[in-house]
Design an enzyme around this catalytic site. Structure first.
Site: not given
Ligand SMILES: *Cc1c(COP(=O)(O)O)cnc(C)c1O
Length: 430
Positions: A107
Protein backbone atom coordinates in the site's frame (compact mmCIF):
# COMPACT_ATOMS: atom_id res chain seq x y z
CA UNK A 1 -9.76 12.39 -17.72
CA UNK A 2 -13.32 12.50 -16.47
CA UNK A 3 -14.55 10.13 -13.79
CA UNK A 4 -18.14 9.03 -13.29
CA UNK A 5 -19.87 7.66 -10.25
CA UNK A 6 -20.77 3.98 -10.35
CA UNK A 7 -24.11 4.87 -8.76
CA UNK A 8 -24.74 7.03 -11.87
CA UNK A 9 -26.63 9.67 -9.87
CA UNK A 10 -23.85 12.27 -9.64
CA UNK A 11 -22.25 14.65 -12.12
CA UNK A 12 -18.99 13.64 -13.82
CA UNK A 13 -15.89 14.61 -11.92
CA UNK A 14 -12.40 15.82 -12.66
CA UNK A 15 -9.44 13.82 -11.34
CA UNK A 16 -8.76 16.59 -8.85
CA UNK A 17 -12.29 16.57 -7.49
CA UNK A 18 -12.31 12.75 -7.30
CA UNK A 19 -9.07 12.79 -5.29
CA UNK A 20 -10.23 15.51 -2.92
CA UNK A 21 -13.74 14.10 -2.42
CA UNK A 22 -12.91 10.39 -2.41
CA UNK A 23 -16.52 9.28 -2.91
CA UNK A 24 -19.09 10.82 -5.30
CA UNK A 25 -22.03 12.75 -3.77
CA UNK A 26 -24.36 9.82 -4.59
CA UNK A 27 -22.08 7.52 -2.51
CA UNK A 28 -20.74 5.85 -5.66
CA UNK A 29 -17.12 5.01 -6.35
CA UNK A 30 -15.51 7.00 -9.13
CA UNK A 31 -14.47 5.19 -12.30
CA UNK A 32 -12.50 6.55 -15.29
CA UNK A 33 -14.70 7.46 -18.25
CA UNK A 34 -12.37 5.71 -20.67
CA UNK A 35 -9.40 3.33 -20.52
CA UNK A 36 -7.47 3.84 -23.77
CA UNK A 37 -5.16 0.91 -24.59
CA UNK A 38 -1.46 1.75 -24.84
CA UNK A 39 0.51 1.01 -27.98
CA UNK A 40 2.15 -2.32 -28.74
CA UNK A 41 5.47 -0.41 -29.08
CA UNK A 42 5.13 0.60 -25.44
CA UNK A 43 4.91 -3.00 -24.23
CA UNK A 44 7.61 -4.07 -26.66
CA UNK A 45 9.99 -1.51 -25.21
CA UNK A 46 9.72 -2.63 -21.57
CA UNK A 47 13.32 -3.86 -21.62
CA UNK A 48 14.65 -0.40 -22.30
CA UNK A 49 12.21 1.60 -20.17
CA UNK A 50 12.82 2.23 -16.47
CA UNK A 51 10.17 1.40 -13.87
CA UNK A 52 9.32 5.08 -13.52
CA UNK A 53 9.00 5.52 -17.27
CA UNK A 54 6.65 2.55 -17.50
CA UNK A 55 4.58 3.82 -14.58
CA UNK A 56 4.39 7.34 -15.97
CA UNK A 57 3.14 6.16 -19.37
CA UNK A 58 0.64 3.83 -17.76
CA UNK A 59 -0.95 6.38 -15.41
CA UNK A 60 -0.68 9.47 -17.62
CA UNK A 61 -4.13 9.35 -19.23
CA UNK A 62 -5.82 9.15 -15.82
CA UNK A 63 -4.07 12.16 -14.32
CA UNK A 64 -2.92 14.69 -16.94
CA UNK A 65 -3.39 17.50 -17.80
CA UNK A 66 -4.81 18.31 -14.37
CA UNK A 67 -1.41 17.44 -13.03
CA UNK A 68 1.08 18.70 -15.63
CA UNK A 69 3.30 16.08 -17.28
CA UNK A 70 6.52 17.30 -15.70
CA UNK A 71 4.98 17.31 -12.22
CA UNK A 72 3.52 13.86 -12.76
CA UNK A 73 6.96 12.55 -13.75
CA UNK A 74 8.39 13.83 -10.48
CA UNK A 75 5.48 12.40 -8.49
CA UNK A 76 5.97 8.98 -10.08
CA UNK A 77 9.74 9.00 -9.50
CA UNK A 78 9.34 10.07 -5.85
CA UNK A 79 6.65 7.44 -5.29
CA UNK A 80 8.74 4.58 -6.70
CA UNK A 81 11.96 5.07 -4.75
CA UNK A 82 12.37 1.38 -3.88
CA UNK A 83 12.53 -2.03 -5.60
CA UNK A 84 9.87 -4.46 -6.89
CA UNK A 85 11.80 -7.70 -7.42
CA UNK A 86 10.32 -10.91 -8.79
CA UNK A 87 11.66 -14.02 -7.03
CA UNK A 88 11.27 -17.31 -8.85
CA UNK A 89 10.26 -20.29 -6.71
CA UNK A 90 9.98 -22.85 -9.51
CA UNK A 91 9.20 -23.04 -13.23
CA UNK A 92 5.53 -22.31 -12.61
CA UNK A 93 5.50 -20.00 -9.59
CA UNK A 94 7.16 -16.69 -8.84
CA UNK A 95 6.46 -14.03 -6.29
CA UNK A 96 6.49 -10.29 -6.82
CA UNK A 97 7.79 -8.63 -3.66
CA UNK A 98 5.81 -5.48 -2.99
CA UNK A 99 7.16 -4.90 0.51
CA UNK A 100 10.31 -2.88 -0.01
CA UNK A 101 8.72 0.49 0.74
CA UNK A 102 8.83 2.47 3.99
CA UNK A 103 6.05 0.52 5.77
CA UNK A 104 6.85 -2.78 4.04
CA UNK A 105 3.39 -3.29 2.54
CA UNK A 106 2.25 -2.84 -1.06
CA UNK A 107 0.00 0.00 0.00
CA UNK A 108 3.01 2.31 0.19
CA UNK A 109 2.86 2.99 -3.55
CA UNK A 110 -0.79 4.05 -3.62
CA UNK A 111 -0.45 6.08 -0.42
CA UNK A 112 2.68 7.88 -1.58
CA UNK A 113 1.20 8.62 -4.99
CA UNK A 114 -2.04 9.92 -3.52
CA UNK A 115 -0.27 12.05 -0.90
CA UNK A 116 1.79 13.73 -3.61
CA UNK A 117 -1.27 14.37 -5.82
CA UNK A 118 -3.17 15.85 -2.90
CA UNK A 119 -0.13 17.92 -1.92
CA UNK A 120 -0.03 19.28 -5.49
CA UNK A 121 -3.74 20.14 -5.56
CA UNK A 122 -3.48 21.74 -2.13
CA UNK A 123 -0.36 23.75 -2.70
CA UNK A 124 -2.07 27.15 -2.98
CA UNK A 125 -5.04 26.25 -0.89
CA UNK A 126 -5.43 27.40 2.67
CA UNK A 127 -8.34 25.04 3.40
CA UNK A 128 -7.16 22.06 5.33
CA UNK A 129 -8.15 18.63 4.02
CA UNK A 130 -8.74 15.79 6.48
CA UNK A 131 -7.93 12.33 5.17
CA UNK A 132 -10.15 9.84 6.95
CA UNK A 133 -9.14 6.24 6.54
CA UNK A 134 -10.21 2.85 7.88
CA UNK A 135 -7.55 0.17 8.04
CA UNK A 136 -7.57 -3.59 8.41
CA UNK A 137 -3.85 -3.45 9.04
CA UNK A 138 -1.56 -2.03 6.41
CA UNK A 139 -3.42 0.93 4.95
CA UNK A 140 -3.06 2.91 8.17
CA UNK A 141 0.71 2.67 8.31
CA UNK A 142 1.19 3.30 4.61
CA UNK A 143 -1.12 6.31 4.64
CA UNK A 144 0.37 7.69 7.85
CA UNK A 145 3.85 7.40 6.39
CA UNK A 146 2.89 8.66 2.93
CA UNK A 147 1.11 11.74 4.29
CA UNK A 148 3.44 12.56 7.17
CA UNK A 149 4.25 16.26 7.06
CA UNK A 150 2.20 16.98 3.87
CA UNK A 151 1.12 20.62 4.14
CA UNK A 152 -2.58 21.34 4.61
CA UNK A 153 -3.48 17.68 5.19
CA UNK A 154 -4.54 16.07 8.46
CA UNK A 155 -4.84 12.30 8.65
CA UNK A 156 -7.23 10.41 10.94
CA UNK A 157 -6.89 6.62 10.94
CA UNK A 158 -9.50 4.20 12.33
CA UNK A 159 -8.34 0.69 13.16
CA UNK A 160 -10.07 -2.26 14.85
CA UNK A 161 -8.78 -2.72 18.38
CA UNK A 162 -6.83 -5.95 18.89
CA UNK A 163 -7.20 -7.01 15.25
CA UNK A 164 -4.02 -5.63 13.73
CA UNK A 165 -0.52 -6.96 14.39
CA UNK A 166 1.74 -5.23 16.97
CA UNK A 167 4.00 -3.89 14.28
CA UNK A 168 1.10 -2.63 12.22
CA UNK A 169 -0.28 -0.86 15.29
CA UNK A 170 3.07 0.77 16.00
CA UNK A 171 3.32 1.96 12.42
CA UNK A 172 0.07 3.85 12.59
CA UNK A 173 0.06 5.11 16.18
CA UNK A 174 3.58 6.44 16.66
CA UNK A 175 4.20 9.07 13.99
CA UNK A 176 2.58 12.14 15.56
CA UNK A 177 2.63 15.47 13.65
CA UNK A 178 -0.41 15.59 11.32
CA UNK A 179 -1.33 11.93 11.94
CA UNK A 180 -3.91 10.75 14.55
CA UNK A 181 -4.99 7.17 15.25
CA UNK A 182 -8.43 6.12 16.55
CA UNK A 183 -8.67 2.68 18.11
CA UNK A 184 -12.18 1.36 17.44
CA UNK A 185 -14.03 -1.18 19.55
CA UNK A 186 -15.20 -3.25 16.59
CA UNK A 187 -14.17 -4.90 13.35
CA UNK A 188 -12.67 -3.47 10.17
CA UNK A 189 -16.13 -3.42 8.64
CA UNK A 190 -17.28 -1.22 11.54
CA UNK A 191 -14.38 1.15 10.88
CA UNK A 192 -15.17 1.25 7.19
CA UNK A 193 -18.87 1.86 7.88
CA UNK A 194 -18.04 4.79 10.19
CA UNK A 195 -15.84 6.36 7.54
CA UNK A 196 -18.58 5.99 4.94
CA UNK A 197 -21.13 7.53 7.32
CA UNK A 198 -18.81 10.49 7.93
CA UNK A 199 -18.49 11.21 4.22
CA UNK A 200 -22.25 11.32 3.87
CA UNK A 201 -22.89 13.40 6.99
CA UNK A 202 -23.58 16.90 5.72
CA UNK A 203 -23.44 18.42 9.17
CA UNK A 204 -19.83 17.26 9.24
CA UNK A 205 -18.80 17.90 5.62
CA UNK A 206 -20.14 21.48 5.91
CA UNK A 207 -17.53 22.04 8.60
CA UNK A 208 -14.54 20.27 7.07
CA UNK A 209 -13.17 18.94 3.77
CA UNK A 210 -13.00 15.18 4.19
CA UNK A 211 -11.41 12.71 1.81
CA UNK A 212 -10.58 9.02 1.87
CA UNK A 213 -7.23 7.29 1.38
CA UNK A 214 -8.71 3.82 1.07
CA UNK A 215 -8.62 2.22 -2.34
CA UNK A 216 -12.01 3.81 -3.02
CA UNK A 217 -9.91 6.92 -3.77
CA UNK A 218 -8.81 6.79 -7.40
CA UNK A 219 -5.35 8.17 -6.58
CA UNK A 220 -4.78 5.32 -4.10
CA UNK A 221 -6.29 2.67 -6.32
CA UNK A 222 -4.94 3.28 -9.85
CA UNK A 223 -1.16 3.36 -9.15
CA UNK A 224 -1.44 -0.28 -8.10
CA UNK A 225 -1.63 -1.15 -11.80
CA UNK A 226 2.15 -0.50 -11.91
CA UNK A 227 2.90 -3.75 -10.10
CA UNK A 228 1.58 -5.94 -12.89
CA UNK A 229 3.67 -4.07 -15.43
CA UNK A 230 6.76 -4.37 -13.23
CA UNK A 231 6.32 -8.13 -12.98
CA UNK A 232 5.75 -8.38 -16.71
CA UNK A 233 8.95 -6.40 -17.35
CA UNK A 234 10.90 -8.97 -15.38
CA UNK A 235 9.21 -12.10 -16.70
CA UNK A 236 7.98 -11.62 -20.25
CA UNK A 237 11.13 -12.87 -21.96
CA UNK A 238 11.14 -16.12 -19.99
CA UNK A 239 7.45 -16.97 -19.63
CA UNK A 240 4.29 -16.86 -21.68
CA UNK A 241 0.84 -17.19 -20.12
CA UNK A 242 1.51 -15.01 -17.10
CA UNK A 243 -1.25 -15.14 -14.50
CA UNK A 244 -1.44 -13.21 -11.24
CA UNK A 245 -2.63 -14.49 -7.91
CA UNK A 246 -3.61 -11.51 -5.80
CA UNK A 247 -4.25 -11.90 -2.07
CA UNK A 248 -7.47 -9.92 -1.89
CA UNK A 249 -9.42 -8.03 0.74
CA UNK A 250 -11.09 -4.94 -0.64
CA UNK A 251 -10.19 -6.07 -4.19
CA UNK A 252 -8.50 -2.80 -5.10
CA UNK A 253 -5.24 -4.45 -6.06
CA UNK A 254 -6.67 -7.15 -8.33
CA UNK A 255 -9.02 -4.59 -9.88
CA UNK A 256 -6.02 -2.34 -10.66
CA UNK A 257 -4.44 -5.37 -12.35
CA UNK A 258 -7.53 -5.62 -14.53
CA UNK A 259 -7.05 -1.99 -15.52
CA UNK A 260 -3.46 -2.84 -16.53
CA UNK A 261 -4.91 -5.61 -18.68
CA UNK A 262 -7.41 -3.18 -20.22
CA UNK A 263 -4.44 -0.96 -21.05
CA UNK A 264 -3.15 -3.88 -23.12
CA UNK A 265 -0.78 -5.67 -20.75
CA UNK A 266 -0.85 -9.34 -21.81
CA UNK A 267 -2.12 -10.97 -18.63
CA UNK A 268 -3.71 -14.35 -19.18
CA UNK A 269 -5.80 -14.64 -16.05
CA UNK A 270 -6.33 -13.35 -12.52
CA UNK A 271 -6.75 -15.30 -9.33
CA UNK A 272 -8.30 -13.61 -6.32
CA UNK A 273 -6.88 -15.54 -3.39
CA UNK A 274 -8.95 -15.25 -0.25
CA UNK A 275 -8.91 -16.35 3.35
CA UNK A 276 -12.26 -17.39 4.82
CA UNK A 277 -13.65 -13.96 3.97
CA UNK A 278 -14.66 -15.36 0.62
CA UNK A 279 -17.68 -13.55 -0.77
CA UNK A 280 -16.10 -13.44 -4.25
CA UNK A 281 -15.04 -17.09 -4.23
CA UNK A 282 -18.64 -18.00 -3.44
CA UNK A 283 -19.96 -15.55 -6.03
CA UNK A 284 -17.95 -17.15 -8.84
CA UNK A 285 -19.33 -20.53 -7.84
CA UNK A 286 -22.96 -19.55 -7.44
CA UNK A 287 -23.49 -16.21 -9.25
CA UNK A 288 -24.95 -15.04 -5.94
CA UNK A 289 -23.31 -12.05 -4.29
CA UNK A 290 -23.80 -12.57 -0.60
CA UNK A 291 -21.54 -10.45 1.67
CA UNK A 292 -21.10 -11.66 5.23
CA UNK A 293 -19.66 -9.97 8.32
CA UNK A 294 -15.87 -10.27 8.37
CA UNK A 295 -14.10 -13.12 10.15
CA UNK A 296 -10.76 -12.67 11.88
CA UNK A 297 -7.87 -14.62 10.32
CA UNK A 298 -4.06 -14.67 10.36
CA UNK A 299 -4.05 -12.78 7.03
CA UNK A 300 -5.85 -9.89 8.68
CA UNK A 301 -5.46 -7.31 5.92
CA UNK A 302 -7.87 -9.47 3.93
CA UNK A 303 -10.51 -9.73 6.63
CA UNK A 304 -13.08 -7.87 4.59
CA UNK A 305 -16.69 -9.03 4.47
CA UNK A 306 -17.94 -6.61 1.82
CA UNK A 307 -15.11 -5.67 -0.58
CA UNK A 308 -15.61 -2.08 -1.70
CA UNK A 309 -13.90 -2.42 -5.09
CA UNK A 310 -15.87 -5.37 -6.36
CA UNK A 311 -18.30 -2.95 -7.98
CA UNK A 312 -15.42 -1.60 -10.07
CA UNK A 313 -14.65 -5.12 -11.26
CA UNK A 314 -18.30 -5.54 -12.23
CA UNK A 315 -18.02 -2.30 -14.21
CA UNK A 316 -14.93 -3.52 -16.10
CA UNK A 317 -16.85 -6.64 -17.15
CA UNK A 318 -20.10 -4.72 -17.70
CA UNK A 319 -21.76 -7.00 -15.15
CA UNK A 320 -21.28 -9.95 -17.47
CA UNK A 321 -20.80 -12.93 -15.17
CA UNK A 322 -19.41 -15.25 -17.87
CA UNK A 323 -16.81 -12.74 -19.04
CA UNK A 324 -15.73 -12.15 -15.48
CA UNK A 325 -15.44 -15.87 -14.84
CA UNK A 326 -13.31 -16.31 -17.96
CA UNK A 327 -10.77 -13.90 -16.59
CA UNK A 328 -10.97 -14.35 -12.82
CA UNK A 329 -10.76 -17.42 -10.63
CA UNK A 330 -11.03 -17.29 -6.86
CA UNK A 331 -10.10 -19.72 -4.13
CA UNK A 332 -10.48 -19.50 -0.38
CA UNK A 333 -8.17 -20.98 2.26
CA UNK A 334 -8.30 -21.60 5.98
CA UNK A 335 -5.70 -20.41 8.48
CA UNK A 336 -4.46 -23.95 8.82
CA UNK A 337 -3.89 -24.25 5.07
CA UNK A 338 -2.14 -20.89 5.17
CA UNK A 339 0.22 -22.01 7.94
CA UNK A 340 0.98 -25.21 6.05
CA UNK A 341 1.72 -23.18 2.94
CA UNK A 342 4.14 -20.93 4.86
CA UNK A 343 6.01 -24.00 5.96
CA UNK A 344 5.93 -25.61 2.51
CA UNK A 345 7.33 -22.47 0.88
CA UNK A 346 10.06 -22.34 3.49
CA UNK A 347 10.95 -26.04 3.30
CA UNK A 348 10.80 -26.34 -0.49
CA UNK A 349 12.19 -23.00 -1.60
CA UNK A 350 13.92 -21.61 1.46
CA UNK A 351 11.70 -18.57 1.11
CA UNK A 352 9.93 -16.84 3.98
CA UNK A 353 6.48 -15.64 2.93
CA UNK A 354 3.95 -13.72 4.99
CA UNK A 355 0.44 -15.08 5.60
CA UNK A 356 -1.07 -12.98 2.78
CA UNK A 357 1.55 -14.11 0.30
CA UNK A 358 1.02 -17.68 1.46
CA UNK A 359 -2.67 -17.40 0.56
CA UNK A 360 -1.57 -16.09 -2.85
CA UNK A 361 0.78 -19.07 -3.25
CA UNK A 362 -2.08 -21.45 -2.50
CA UNK A 363 -4.16 -19.67 -5.15
CA UNK A 364 -1.38 -20.33 -7.68
CA UNK A 365 -1.25 -24.01 -6.77
CA UNK A 366 -5.00 -24.45 -7.11
CA UNK A 367 -5.05 -22.73 -10.48
CA UNK A 368 -2.04 -24.62 -11.81
CA UNK A 369 -3.74 -27.95 -11.18
CA UNK A 370 -5.88 -27.37 -14.27
CA UNK A 371 -3.59 -24.92 -16.07
CA UNK A 372 -0.11 -26.44 -15.99
CA UNK A 373 1.15 -24.18 -18.83
CA UNK A 374 0.75 -20.98 -16.86
CA UNK A 375 3.39 -19.08 -14.97
CA UNK A 376 1.71 -17.82 -11.83
CA UNK A 377 2.98 -14.77 -9.98
CA UNK A 378 1.63 -14.34 -6.47
CA UNK A 379 1.94 -10.89 -4.97
CA UNK A 380 3.88 -10.75 -1.71
CA UNK A 381 1.86 -7.90 -0.27
CA UNK A 382 3.65 -7.48 3.08
CA UNK A 383 7.00 -8.29 4.61
CA UNK A 384 6.87 -11.48 6.73
CA UNK A 385 8.16 -9.73 9.85
CA UNK A 386 4.99 -7.64 9.96
CA UNK A 387 3.34 -10.89 11.06
CA UNK A 388 6.14 -12.01 13.28
CA UNK A 389 4.13 -14.17 15.73
CA UNK A 390 2.63 -16.34 13.03
CA UNK A 391 5.70 -16.57 10.84
CA UNK A 392 8.22 -17.40 13.58
CA UNK A 393 5.83 -19.87 15.13
CA UNK A 394 5.30 -21.74 11.86
CA UNK A 395 8.81 -21.88 10.47
CA UNK A 396 10.36 -22.09 13.91
CA UNK A 397 13.15 -19.67 13.16
CA UNK A 398 13.85 -16.18 14.51
CA UNK A 399 13.50 -13.46 11.89
CA UNK A 400 15.78 -10.48 11.63
CA UNK A 401 13.78 -7.25 11.71
CA UNK A 402 14.39 -4.93 8.76
CA UNK A 403 15.38 -1.32 9.49
CA UNK A 404 11.93 0.08 8.71
CA UNK A 405 10.37 -2.18 11.35
CA UNK A 406 13.07 -1.68 13.98
CA UNK A 407 12.58 2.05 13.71
CA UNK A 408 8.99 1.87 15.07
CA UNK A 409 9.37 -0.91 17.64
CA UNK A 410 10.61 1.22 20.52
CA UNK A 411 8.12 4.05 20.02
CA UNK A 412 5.13 4.71 22.24
CA UNK A 413 1.62 4.15 20.95
CA UNK A 414 -0.72 7.14 20.92
CA UNK A 415 -4.36 6.38 20.07
CA UNK A 416 -7.80 7.58 21.11
CA UNK A 417 -10.40 4.88 21.80
CA UNK A 418 -13.80 5.23 20.18
CA UNK A 419 -16.82 2.94 19.87
CA UNK A 420 -19.51 4.67 17.83
CA UNK A 421 -19.99 7.07 14.95
CA UNK A 422 -20.97 9.78 17.45
CA UNK A 423 -17.55 9.42 19.08
CA UNK A 424 -15.90 9.82 15.70
CA UNK A 425 -17.93 12.90 14.83
CA UNK A 426 -17.19 14.53 18.18
CA UNK A 427 -13.52 13.83 17.70
CA UNK A 428 -13.46 15.37 14.23
CA UNK A 429 -15.39 18.47 15.20
CA UNK A 430 -13.43 19.31 18.32
C1 LIG B 1 -4.54 -4.46 1.89
C2 LIG B 1 -3.83 -5.75 1.83
C3 LIG B 1 -4.31 -6.80 1.04
C4 LIG B 1 -5.61 -6.70 0.27
O1 LIG B 1 -5.55 -5.80 -0.79
P1 LIG B 1 -6.90 -5.27 -1.47
O2 LIG B 1 -6.46 -4.30 -2.50
O3 LIG B 1 -7.69 -4.62 -0.37
O4 LIG B 1 -7.60 -6.44 -2.02
C5 LIG B 1 -3.57 -7.96 0.99
N1 LIG B 1 -2.43 -8.12 1.68
C6 LIG B 1 -1.95 -7.13 2.46
C7 LIG B 1 -0.71 -7.38 3.24
C8 LIG B 1 -2.62 -5.92 2.56
O5 LIG B 1 -2.14 -4.96 3.34
Amino acid sequence: MKYYSLNKQAPDSTFKNAVIKGLAPDKGLYFPENIAPLSQEFFDSFDTLSYSEIAYEAIKQFVTPEIPEATLKTIVEDTLSFDFPVVKLNENISTLELFHGPTMAFKDVGARFMARCLGYFNKDNTNEVTVLVATSGDTGGAVANGFLGVKGVKVVILYPSGKVSDIQEKQLTTLGQNITALEVDGTFDDCQAMVKTAFLDESLTREMQLTSANSINVARWLPQLFYFMFAYKQLHKTYKNIVFSVPSGNFGNVCAGMVAQQLGLPIKHFIASNNLNNVVTRYLQSALYDPKPSIQTISNAMDVGAPSNFIRIQEIYKNNFEHLKDNLSSYSFTDEETRNALLEIYDNYNYVADPHGAVGYLGCKSYLENNPDAHCVFLETAHPTKFLDVVEDVINEKQKLPEQIQAVMGKTKAATRIATYTDLKQFLLK
